[in-house]
Design a protein around this motif. Structure first.
Motif, mmCIF file in Angstrom:
data_model
loop_
_atom_site.group_PDB
_atom_site.id
_atom_site.type_symbol
_atom_site.label_atom_id
_atom_site.label_comp_id
_atom_site.label_asym_id
_atom_site.label_seq_id
_atom_site.Cartn_x
_atom_site.Cartn_y
_atom_site.Cartn_z
ATOM 1 N N LEU A 1 0.832 -1.207 0.000
ATOM 2 C CA LEU A 1 0.000 0.000 0.000
ATOM 3 C C LEU A 1 0.865 1.255 0.000
ATOM 4 O O LEU A 1 1.948 1.298 0.587
ATOM 5 C CB LEU A 1 -0.932 -0.010 1.204
ATOM 6 N N THR A 2 0.385 2.262 -0.684
ATOM 7 C CA THR A 2 1.053 3.559 -0.755
ATOM 8 C C THR A 2 0.080 4.641 -0.290
ATOM 9 O O THR A 2 -1.126 4.397 -0.208
ATOM 10 C CB THR A 2 1.482 3.857 -2.192
ATOM 11 N N PRO A 3 0.588 5.828 -0.011
ATOM 12 C CA PRO A 3 -0.343 6.913 0.359
ATOM 13 C C PRO A 3 -1.418 7.148 -0.701
ATOM 14 O O PRO A 3 -2.528 7.583 -0.379
ATOM 15 C CB PRO A 3 0.596 8.113 0.508
ATOM 16 N N GLY A 4 -1.096 6.859 -1.942
ATOM 17 C CA GLY A 4 -2.083 6.981 -3.012
ATOM 18 C C GLY A 4 -3.227 6.000 -2.900
ATOM 19 O O GLY A 4 -4.231 6.136 -3.599
ATOM 20 N N SER A 5 -3.079 5.008 -2.041
ATOM 21 C CA SER A 5 -4.159 4.037 -1.830
ATOM 22 C C SER A 5 -5.216 4.559 -0.863
ATOM 23 O O SER A 5 -6.249 3.916 -0.681
ATOM 24 C CB SER A 5 -3.592 2.731 -1.269
ATOM 25 N N THR A 6 -4.958 5.675 -0.259
ATOM 26 C CA THR A 6 -5.879 6.241 0.729
ATOM 27 C C THR A 6 -7.188 6.654 0.082
ATOM 28 O O THR A 6 -7.200 7.470 -0.838
ATOM 29 C CB THR A 6 -5.238 7.467 1.412
ATOM 30 N N ASP A 7 -8.278 6.075 0.548
ATOM 31 C CA ASP A 7 -9.606 6.338 0.016
ATOM 32 C C ASP A 7 -10.625 5.624 0.898
ATOM 33 O O ASP A 7 -10.258 4.827 1.759
ATOM 34 C CB ASP A 7 -9.755 5.796 -1.417
ATOM 35 N N VAL A 8 -11.886 5.891 0.631
ATOM 36 C CA VAL A 8 -12.954 5.048 1.171
ATOM 37 C C VAL A 8 -13.227 3.965 0.137
ATOM 38 O O VAL A 8 -13.397 4.273 -1.045
ATOM 39 C CB VAL A 8 -14.237 5.851 1.454
ATOM 40 N N TYR A 9 -13.252 2.731 0.594
ATOM 41 C CA TYR A 9 -13.459 1.600 -0.300
ATOM 42 C C TYR A 9 -14.860 1.035 -0.094
ATOM 43 O O TYR A 9 -15.288 0.823 1.059
ATOM 44 C CB TYR A 9 -12.404 0.525 -0.047
ATOM 45 N N TYR A 10 -15.530 0.797 -1.211
ATOM 46 C CA TYR A 10 -16.899 0.295 -1.199
ATOM 47 C C TYR A 10 -16.981 -1.022 -1.962
ATOM 48 O O TYR A 10 -16.296 -1.200 -2.960
ATOM 49 C CB TYR A 10 -17.846 1.285 -1.884
ATOM 50 N N CYS A 11 -17.850 -1.891 -1.507
ATOM 51 C CA CYS A 11 -18.178 -3.060 -2.305
ATOM 52 C C CYS A 11 -19.602 -2.901 -2.838
ATOM 53 O O CYS A 11 -20.416 -2.158 -2.277
ATOM 54 C CB CYS A 11 -18.031 -4.358 -1.519
ATOM 55 N N ALA A 12 -19.867 -3.603 -3.926
ATOM 56 C CA ALA A 12 -21.163 -3.518 -4.566
ATOM 57 C C ALA A 12 -21.401 -4.783 -5.364
ATOM 58 O O ALA A 12 -20.461 -5.527 -5.665
ATOM 59 C CB ALA A 12 -21.226 -2.289 -5.477
#
Length: 131
Positions: A86-97
């Motif tokens: 993981l990198t700082p660029g991986s920072t996000d809210v992750y959703y499944c659908a």
């Protein structure tokens, strides 16, 4: 009640790994294709990966190819996404659908992570990568 609940996010350091989980209730996940998406504040939600239990295949966008693995456990009615390096660029809210419009993730490629194809979503789990 049809529901998806994500978990597994958190604060990690660059280079670490995380496994996100998406538990379904009220329906059987293996009747659908599942996908993970990510979204940063003020930006559009974008697809990350797709898993089709029926076809037994997966799809990954180029940005995570080789660093993420999506899988499903029908007995637990849960879909996972293992993320490594993981990198700082991986920072996000992750959703499944989930969607019934995808029959094969690998065969349908990038179209499988078309946001508008997915009607049932979880609430998201925050992933923060920072030193």
């Amino acid at each position: 009640q049809v529901q998806l609940v994500e978990s597994g996010g958190g604060l990690v350091q660059p280079g670490d790994s995380l496994r996100l989980s998406c538990a379904a209730s009220g329906f059987a996940l293996d009747d659908y294709a599942s996908a993970w998406f990510r979204q940063a504040p003020g930006k559009e939600r974008e697809g990350v990966s797709c898993f089709s239990s029926g076809a037994g295949d997966t799809y990954y966008v180029d940005a995570v190819q080789g660093r993420s693995t999506i899988s499903g456990d029908n007995a637990k009615n849960t879909v996972y996404m293992q993320m490594t390096s993981l990198t700082p660029g991986s920072t996000d809210v992750y959703y499944c659908a989930v969607t019934n419009r995808v029959s094969t993730c690998r065969g349908m490629g990038v179209t499988t992570v078309t946001t508008g194809w997915y009607a049932t979503w979880g609430q998201g789990t925050q992933v923060t990568v920072s030193s």
